[in-house]
Write an enzyme that holds these catalytic residues in place. Structure first.
Site, PDB file in Angstrom:
ATOM      1  N   GLU A   1       4.822   0.559  -1.893  1.00 42.80           N
ATOM      2  CA  GLU A   1       4.220  -0.392  -2.830  1.00 42.80           C
ATOM      3  C   GLU A   1       2.827   0.117  -3.160  1.00 42.80           C
ATOM      4  O   GLU A   1       2.077   0.466  -2.235  1.00 42.80           O
ATOM      5  CB  GLU A   1       4.059  -1.763  -2.146  1.00 42.80           C
ATOM      6  CG  GLU A   1       5.156  -2.751  -2.450  1.00 42.80           C
ATOM      7  CD  GLU A   1       4.894  -4.109  -1.793  1.00 42.80           C
ATOM      8  OE1 GLU A   1       4.831  -5.095  -2.503  1.00 42.80           O
ATOM      9  OE2 GLU A   1       4.757  -4.161  -0.557  1.00 42.80           O
TER      10      GLU A   1
ATOM     11  N   ASN B   1       6.406  -8.203   1.586  1.00 46.22           N
ATOM     12  CA  ASN B   1       6.121  -9.122   2.695  1.00 46.22           C
ATOM     13  C   ASN B   1       5.937 -10.570   2.259  1.00 46.22           C
ATOM     14  O   ASN B   1       6.074 -11.480   3.070  1.00 46.22           O
ATOM     15  CB  ASN B   1       4.916  -8.620   3.494  1.00 46.22           C
ATOM     16  CG  ASN B   1       5.297  -7.407   4.310  1.00 46.22           C
ATOM     17  OD1 ASN B   1       6.424  -7.299   4.781  1.00 46.22           O
ATOM     18  ND2 ASN B   1       4.379  -6.465   4.457  1.00 46.22           N
TER      19      ASN B   1
ATOM     20  N   HIS C   1       1.245   1.020   0.364  1.00 43.13           N
ATOM     21  CA  HIS C   1       1.944   0.313   1.432  1.00 43.13           C
ATOM     22  C   HIS C   1       3.303   0.957   1.693  1.00 43.13           C
ATOM     23  O   HIS C   1       4.269   0.744   0.949  1.00 43.13           O
ATOM     24  CB  HIS C   1       2.087  -1.167   1.039  1.00 43.13           C
ATOM     25  CG  HIS C   1       2.763  -2.017   2.049  1.00 43.13           C
ATOM     26  ND1 HIS C   1       3.630  -3.030   1.743  1.00 43.13           N
ATOM     27  CD2 HIS C   1       2.707  -1.993   3.416  1.00 43.13           C
ATOM     28  CE1 HIS C   1       4.077  -3.596   2.845  1.00 43.13           C
ATOM     29  NE2 HIS C   1       3.535  -2.981   3.876  1.00 43.13           N
TER      30      HIS C   1
ATOM     31  N   SER D   1      -0.459  -4.500   5.116  1.00 42.57           N
ATOM     32  CA  SER D   1       0.755  -5.212   4.723  1.00 42.57           C
ATOM     33  C   SER D   1       0.437  -6.458   3.916  1.00 42.57           C
ATOM     34  O   SER D   1       1.342  -7.063   3.358  1.00 42.57           O
ATOM     35  CB  SER D   1       1.508  -5.683   5.975  1.00 42.57           C
ATOM     36  OG  SER D   1       1.855  -4.604   6.783  1.00 42.57           O
TER      37      SER D   1
END
Ligand code: NAI
Length: 290
Positions: free
Chosen positions: A151, A189, A139, A118
């Site tokens: 991602e 994130n 991701h 992450s």
């Protein structure tokens, strides 16, 4: 040509990635150090597939075929015939580096390696393998069978062939790719976790209760889940690790993890996956703890 996918870590994310890969027709090998996690993962995948059958999203036969494509193991040597290995173990750089070190001797010469991290630097993780050019960030979002985004993050050495292969795979899994550069926590994130951390500060400073903060953000900002409910869903250990990566990687005090988040993790209150976080999940409905 990717046909066999290995997945390391059979937690929330690894099991979700196994689910979507198997439904898309790939052979899957799911590896975890804990046998109980593998049993739990396969049981969970079965239940989620049944839910998809009940909703008419997949046929009963497709469910059975998907389950039959998933094999499990506790040893990384089981990944020797995989064309791609996706690492989805605990969000800790030390854990991930140790895994890659053990994994490399088992890999096929042309196997690709992806990490579902992450937040951790793809370039740094790639450097702990023998193939930084075949290493990439992939991701997925939680829960993987439901969330549309992947991602994709290239490390400094990732080659074009690897990038194209992972873009193609993302489409085959029915997902949409967003390309992010290799900066701490990438796009989602970098934006989401400071908001969650701020929600924990809001609780810590007594500005609102757990329920008050979540209701405020659901009804006031039109978020489908409140930030504390979402933190429990992600896992508070994962949230804390991401904040630490942001804090250290960007060297800015605005990313300082909230002391209350630290305390919850120290207490082992990691969220939904252990039955307690900002909510208590032991009853029929989640109950706020503050
Ligand atoms: P989790 O705590 O549910 O699962 C982690 C799994 O890794 C556990 O089953 C554990 O036994 C296993 N593991 C630990 N060390 C291992 C080793 N040496 N070899 C094999 N397995 C090992 O965590 P979760 O939520 O599935 O997260 C996994 C990764 O996915 C982390 O990097 C996290 O940052 C990332 N991620 C998490 C999301 C979330 O919402 N929870 C969303 C997107 C990515």
């Amino acid at each position: 040509m990717i046909e066999k996918i290995g997945i390391i870590g059979a937690g929330q994310m690894g099991s979700g990635i196994a689910h979507v890969s198997a439904v898309a027709g790939f052979q899957v090998k799911l590896v975890d150090v804990r046998e109980d996690q593998l049993t739990k993962a396969v049981g969970g995948i079965g239940r989620n597939l049944e839910r998809q059958v009940a909703k008419g999203k997949i046929a009963e036969a497709a469910k059975d075929a998907a389950l039959a494509r998933i094999a499990t193991a506790t040893d990384l040597s089981a990944l020797a015939d995989c064309d791609l290995v996706i690492e989805a173990a605990t969000e800790s750089e030390d854990v991930k580096r140790a895994i890659f070190k053990q994994l490399v001797p088992h890999l096929k010469a042309d196997a690709l390696v992806a990490t579902n991290t992450s937040s951790i630097s793809i370039t740094r993780l790639a450097a702990s393998t023998d193939r930084p050019h075949k290493f990439i960030g992939m991701h997925f979002m939680n829960p993987v069978p439901v969330m549309q985004l992947v991602e994709i993050i290239r490390g400094i050495a990732t080659d074009e062939e690897t990038f194209q292969a992972i873009k193609e795979l993302t489409a085959k899994l029915g997902k949409t790719a967003a390309i992010a550069e290799d900066f701490p926590a990438f796009i989602v994130n970098r934006i989401l976790l400071p908001m969650i951390n701020e929600a924990v500060y809001t609780l810590y400073e007594g500005v609102g209760t757990v329920e008050g903060i979540d209701t405020a953000m659901k009804l006031g900002a039109n978020h489908p889940m409140g930030p504390l409910e979402l933190a429990d869903f992600i896992g508070l250990d994962t949230c804390l690790s991401i904040m630490q990566v942001l804090y250290e990687g960007l060297a800015d005090s605005k990313y300082r993890p909230c002391p209350l988040l630290v305390k919850y993790v120290e207490a082992g209150w990691l969220g939904r996956k252990v039955g307690r976080g900002f909510y208590d999940y032991s009853g029929d409905v989640p109950r706020p703890t503050r």
